[in-house]
Design an enzyme around this catalytic site. Sequence first.
Site, PDB file in Angstrom:
ATOM      1  N   CYS A 179       6.926   4.485  10.646  1.00 31.34           N
ATOM      2  CA  CYS A 179       7.899   4.339   9.564  1.00 31.34           C
ATOM      3  C   CYS A 179       8.514   5.709   9.291  1.00 31.34           C
ATOM      4  O   CYS A 179       8.270   6.668  10.031  1.00 31.34           O
ATOM      5  CB  CYS A 179       7.239   3.759   8.307  1.00 31.34           C
ATOM      6  SG  CYS A 179       5.881   4.768   7.673  1.00 31.34           S
ATOM      7  N   THR A 180       9.269   5.843   8.232  1.00 35.39           N
ATOM      8  CA  THR A 180      10.010   7.079   7.979  1.00 35.39           C
ATOM      9  C   THR A 180       9.096   8.280   7.785  1.00 35.39           C
ATOM     10  O   THR A 180       9.216   9.297   8.471  1.00 35.39           O
ATOM     11  CB  THR A 180      10.915   6.920   6.745  1.00 35.39           C
ATOM     12  OG1 THR A 180      11.723   5.752   6.904  1.00 35.39           O
ATOM     13  CG2 THR A 180      11.806   8.151   6.571  1.00 35.39           C
TER      14      THR A 180
END
Length: 316
Positions: free
Chosen positions: A183-184
């Site tokens: 994810c980010t």
Amino acid sequence: MISSSPEQTFRVAALYRFAALPDYETLRPQLAAFCCERGIRGTLLLAAEGINGTVAGRPEVIDALIAHLKKIPALRDIEVKYSTADAMPFHRMKVRLKKEIVTMGVSGVDPVNQAGTYVEPDEWNALIADPDTLVVDTRNAYETAIGTFSRAEDPKTETFRDFPTWAERNLNRLKGRKVAMFCTGGIRCEKATAYMKLIGVDDVYHLKGGILKYLEEVPAAQSLWEGECFVFDERVSVRHDLQKGEATLCRACRHPLMPDERASPLFQEGISCPHCAETRSEADRARYAERQRQVELAEKRGESFPIGTPPEKHKV
């Protein structure tokens, strides 16, 4: 946004830590005061399961905030990713109390004790290049639209609350496989691995520090990343070395737009884009047009005109 000269670049800190914080409510006033007194802006989320947020300020005050957080025993090993911005990327400072620091909406998920195996950025390529590894992007569809890893599967979720439904539907495919998740900044995939273990998928891994750490540490020539990484501030996206990307936001629907989308006849600055042109009413467009007019007038006067906060689905 507050602008900056080159020698006054703003430091952006994306941070989180899953940890037992039973007294998290008492931290809110002191953290709000600490940040506001030093001109720090952004958002910090506090819950019994830990802390999450992104903030920006002058380098020395961001360093002071991280040092302050590390004095809290449960946050001593807080995960932080740094980048820079030429202008203040946030309009205000918010410290919020939440049930979860990243909302999945499932009880019994325990990232503190049951998360998957961390994978360092310099080891990530070997893991996801393995054909036996199922690579899963745990971000939402508006984020994956502008970039993801080679071979990554996109669950096409609208919010992180949708992820458990996708995982349940694909449980037979996931069980017995090596699953690599990202994810980010690392927080969503960490919680997603804990959920996977809860439903019986045990061989799960997640990218330590998320895409941001990967783009910071892995040279572009060796990278398996394709496109840009959406970030939750006015920079909109970043590329390798965490340089500002080419994406901008549609101010009508908050979807990130790449140059080819801005070239579409459906794009009108502040009013519509290819993602929302067919779903907005004439009344909506009239309202957006007036708002855009006010934005342009404010810019001519050299003033800031915050368009507002993103919809709930676009919050970290």
